[in-house]
Design a protein around this motif. Sequence first.
Motif, PDB file in Angstrom:
ATOM      1  N   PRO A 379      46.153  66.328  -2.436  1.00  0.00           N
ATOM      2  CA  PRO A 379      45.401  67.588  -2.292  1.00  0.00           C
ATOM      3  C   PRO A 379      45.784  68.610  -3.355  1.00  0.00           C
ATOM      4  N   GLY A 380      45.163  69.780  -3.243  1.00  0.00           N
ATOM      5  CA  GLY A 380      45.629  70.949  -3.971  1.00  0.00           C
ATOM      6  C   GLY A 380      44.852  71.341  -5.202  1.00  0.00           C
ATOM      7  N   ILE A 381      43.930  70.496  -5.670  1.00  0.00           N
ATOM      8  CA  ILE A 381      43.262  70.843  -6.925  1.00  0.00           C
ATOM      9  C   ILE A 381      42.165  71.871  -6.669  1.00  0.00           C
ATOM     10  N   SER A 382      42.102  72.885  -7.503  1.00  0.00           N
ATOM     11  CA  SER A 382      41.026  73.874  -7.409  1.00  0.00           C
ATOM     12  C   SER A 382      39.815  73.372  -8.187  1.00  0.00           C
ATOM     13  N   ASP A 383      38.668  73.992  -7.937  1.00  0.00           N
ATOM     14  CA  ASP A 383      37.417  73.581  -8.587  1.00  0.00           C
ATOM     15  C   ASP A 383      37.223  72.069  -8.474  1.00  0.00           C
ATOM     16  N   ALA A 384      37.424  71.548  -7.275  1.00  0.00           N
ATOM     17  CA  ALA A 384      37.349  70.105  -7.073  1.00  0.00           C
ATOM     18  C   ALA A 384      35.965  69.547  -7.382  1.00  0.00           C
ATOM     19  N   LYS A 385      34.959  70.399  -7.313  1.00  0.00           N
ATOM     20  CA  LYS A 385      33.598  69.953  -7.615  1.00  0.00           C
ATOM     21  C   LYS A 385      33.393  69.741  -9.109  1.00  0.00           C
ATOM     22  N   ASP A 386      34.352  70.219  -9.922  1.00  0.00           N
ATOM     23  CA  ASP A 386      34.233  70.165 -11.380  1.00  0.00           C
ATOM     24  C   ASP A 386      35.247  69.204 -11.991  1.00  0.00           C
ATOM     25  N   VAL A 403      51.084  64.196 -14.007  1.00  0.00           N
ATOM     26  CA  VAL A 403      49.742  64.016 -14.560  1.00  0.00           C
ATOM     27  C   VAL A 403      49.033  65.356 -14.575  1.00  0.00           C
ATOM     28  N   MET A 404      48.368  65.632 -15.696  1.00  0.00           N
ATOM     29  CA  MET A 404      47.649  66.895 -15.871  1.00  0.00           C
ATOM     30  C   MET A 404      46.149  66.619 -15.954  1.00  0.00           C
ATOM     31  N   VAL A 405      45.370  67.426 -15.274  1.00  0.00           N
ATOM     32  CA  VAL A 405      43.904  67.393 -15.353  1.00  0.00           C
ATOM     33  C   VAL A 405      43.449  68.668 -16.043  1.00  0.00           C
ATOM     34  N   LEU A 406      42.484  68.526 -16.967  1.00  0.00           N
ATOM     35  CA  LEU A 406      42.057  69.677 -17.768  1.00  0.00           C
ATOM     36  C   LEU A 406      40.538  69.808 -17.744  1.00  0.00           C
ATOM     37  N   GLY A 407      40.064  70.973 -17.325  1.00  0.00           N
ATOM     38  CA  GLY A 407      38.643  71.276 -17.399  1.00  0.00           C
ATOM     39  C   GLY A 407      37.802  70.348 -16.553  1.00  0.00           C
ATOM     40  N   GLY A 408      36.549  70.169 -16.977  1.00  0.00           N
ATOM     41  CA  GLY A 408      35.605  69.321 -16.262  1.00  0.00           C
ATOM     42  C   GLY A 408      34.366  70.096 -15.870  1.00  0.00           C
ATOM     43  N   GLY A 409      33.430  69.385 -15.274  1.00  0.00           N
ATOM     44  CA  GLY A 409      32.177  70.013 -14.876  1.00  0.00           C
ATOM     45  C   GLY A 409      31.630  69.413 -13.608  1.00  0.00           C
ATOM     46  N   GLY A 410      30.474  69.892 -13.204  1.00  0.00           N
ATOM     47  CA  GLY A 410      29.830  69.403 -11.997  1.00  0.00           C
ATOM     48  C   GLY A 410      29.214  68.035 -12.202  1.00  0.00           C
ATOM     49  N   SER A 417      31.092  74.367 -15.092  1.00  0.00           N
ATOM     50  CA  SER A 417      32.273  73.894 -15.816  1.00  0.00           C
ATOM     51  C   SER A 417      33.435  74.805 -15.462  1.00  0.00           C
ATOM     52  N   THR A 418      34.655  74.353 -15.790  1.00  0.00           N
ATOM     53  CA  THR A 418      35.834  75.103 -15.378  1.00  0.00           C
ATOM     54  C   THR A 418      36.877  75.147 -16.489  1.00  0.00           C
ATOM     55  N   ARG A 419      37.682  76.229 -16.505  1.00  0.00           N
ATOM     56  CA  ARG A 419      38.820  76.324 -17.418  1.00  0.00           C
ATOM     57  C   ARG A 419      40.111  75.877 -16.721  1.00  0.00           C
ATOM     58  N   ARG A 420      39.998  75.441 -15.470  1.00  0.00           N
ATOM     59  CA  ARG A 420      41.154  75.051 -14.674  1.00  0.00           C
ATOM     60  C   ARG A 420      41.926  73.881 -15.276  1.00  0.00           C
ATOM     61  N   THR A 421      43.251  74.001 -15.257  1.00  0.00           N
ATOM     62  CA  THR A 421      44.102  72.823 -15.411  1.00  0.00           C
ATOM     63  C   THR A 421      44.965  72.737 -14.159  1.00  0.00           C
ATOM     64  N   ALA A 435      48.551  74.688  -9.838  1.00  0.00           N
ATOM     65  CA  ALA A 435      47.777  75.247 -10.948  1.00  0.00           C
ATOM     66  C   ALA A 435      48.586  75.214 -12.237  1.00  0.00           C
ATOM     67  N   GLY A 436      47.916  74.831 -13.320  1.00  0.00           N
ATOM     68  CA  GLY A 436      48.473  74.934 -14.650  1.00  0.00           C
ATOM     69  C   GLY A 436      47.845  76.113 -15.368  1.00  0.00           C
ATOM     70  N   PRO A 437      48.190  76.328 -16.634  1.00  0.00           N
ATOM     71  CA  PRO A 437      47.590  77.434 -17.382  1.00  0.00           C
ATOM     72  C   PRO A 437      46.114  77.174 -17.646  1.00  0.00           C
ATOM     73  N   ASP A 438      45.310  78.205 -17.597  1.00  0.00           N
ATOM     74  CA  ASP A 438      43.879  78.054 -17.839  1.00  0.00           C
ATOM     75  C   ASP A 438      43.605  77.698 -19.297  1.00  0.00           C
ATOM     76  N   LEU A 439      42.544  76.932 -19.501  1.00  0.00           N
ATOM     77  CA  LEU A 439      42.012  76.739 -20.844  1.00  0.00           C
ATOM     78  C   LEU A 439      41.384  78.049 -21.322  1.00  0.00           C
ATOM     79  N   PRO A 440      41.213  78.227 -22.628  1.00  0.00           N
ATOM     80  CA  PRO A 440      40.618  79.478 -23.124  1.00  0.00           C
ATOM     81  C   PRO A 440      39.236  79.770 -22.553  1.00  0.00           C
TER      82      PRO A 440
END
Length: 643
Positions: A379-386, A403-410, A417-421, A435-440
């Motif tokens: 669990p725990g990931i934000s913007d799971a739809k993206d 493991v790191m997840v970066l960005g993504g979209g619907g 789309s998301t800047r979430r990592t 949560a990791g640091p946001d993408l620009p």
Amino acid sequence: MTYRPSRRLRKLVVGGAAVSLLAGMNAPAVFSYTQAKYHDYKINQPEYKAAYGHWDLLDVPERFRINSIHAALLHTGKVLLIAGSGNDEKNFKAKTFQSVLWDPANNTFKEIDTPKDMFCAGHVQLPDGNLLVAGGTARYEKLKGDVTRAGGEMIVKNEDPDRPRAFPQGTVFVNNENGKRFHADFPVNVPRARKTVDARTGRVTVTASSARVFVESEVKGEPGIVNTAAQYGIQGLTGKDRDNLYGLATKLGMDKKDFQGIKEAYEFDPVAERYITVDPMNEARWYPTLVTLADGHVLAVSGLDDIGQVVPGKNEIFDPRTRKWTYTATRYFPTYPALFLTRGGDIFYSGANAGYGPAGQGRVPGIWNLSTNTFRPVPGISDAKDLETAGSVLLAPAQDQKVMVLGGGGVGESKSSTRRTAIVDLTAAHPAYTAGPDLPEPTRYINSVLLPDDTVLTTGGSRDYRGRGASDILKAQIYDPVSNAFTPAADPAVGRDYHSEALLLPDGRVAVFGSNPLYGDKDDTTAGFFEQRIEIYTPPYLYRDSKPALSGGPSQVERGGSVTFRTEHAATIRAARLMRPSAVTHATDVEQRSIALDIRKSADGAITFTVPKDPSLVPSGWYMLVVTDDEGTPSEAVWIDVP
């Protein structure tokens, strides 16, 4: 007395006014030109390169410019670029399938004979250094308005227990009720029926076998449509064969036809520089993920099948010794799921994927135990739809199991789309994303490349689906897992979105390939074109005055064993890594990993490295051995085999 200027002076004044007027009118253009020249000057200054790195366009001869869909670094140091038909249906129909071998050391290129359409296949490094390529394209998609013939899935039945049957492409199936005729688009093999005998009564039971094939109407348009379930005779059969062998279909219509996969699989031999045919998979797959297991076998999951549907959880394993495939645990994933081999042998699904499958199925991140076929959600990931078109990377060193997840979209063509990592520690008692640091900015299709100093170069991508609205992002940044922060890198010159790839080269640079935007302008009124330029990023660490070097060591080491090299920089060497070479497509690279080695230094300039014993941490295969000094400057890689 009134002053009257001379004729010459009037000309100068009028001319000067005209020049001033023109200068005013052209001020934005002049400013833009000046700004561009200054930018070009600035990014080529030594101080700038040392801080941010530098991008260069590679000079590629025209005959070797292809639509790079896949890129893999081989243990020869060369890079295999695979286009197949390159998302170009004209190439597909002409059977023009392309692969190119690029040697970064000499910047030379070689065309490779490509036996099948490997467009949107899966690939993985094998223990012997060959590259396994499995799946690809059997048929291009047709949108509903472009479909000219009714068609769909035909189940071919065989009630004969004595022999299997093979039907060639073009076999005709005739509807028993209305006589409508359909032909098979592909060959189909139907096993013999299964015969069982009751030991007590002696009663014989025959259970029909089945296979399926995509069929199309022999007539164009609506007259070919069949909206009801029906049985179909097979043209040319007589007697008992006509009764034992037949087709069944529920509906054969003119709805959208998705891409269809193939079962074929090949190994690419980096030494012989050619493809070798191996046994086909049990399932046809287009957009599959292949991932190395701890025992050196390869797991193949998902993909679109020979009917254009997501493979319904039928996963299989390739044995590199026998070159054969067997079914394994059943679990459904959307296409190109990002799967990582974890310490202990389980498979972690980051939740990132690239394309096909319903929004509500198979998209929850989790840890999969193949032996028990159990799946523990994370669990725990934000913007799971993206999470579609997101990037994923096993951070360095692999021993940390983060493991790191970066960005993504619907899902699908969503504009979301998301800047979430987000980062998950798989060693935790109850792993969960934090949560990791946001993408620009919100980013889909971002490429993430492990660097020898344990940082991650992230580059490219677009804000919208396939770069719609001219949304490609001409930015790059470097993630440092120690500080858990991004720092800016030099800006690339080429936009990269769908069908892009990036990988680490043995000399520490990063090569970026491909991109397949949907449109070519901001208003989305002209068709996009496939980006065939190759861009190379030289990180800041390569602009330092000196770098370490290794020499004199062996080319093979056992897990748990040690190897000794010579170096003139022993005192400054801080870390050593085994880096597994990439095999990447659709910004998805589950092969790359960076493994920390224990170091022992000697006074005579010898340096000894010890490799971890765990095969789930260090799968068999070829690796790049790289050392970094106390400034984080890497050596050129030395190739070493871990059998």
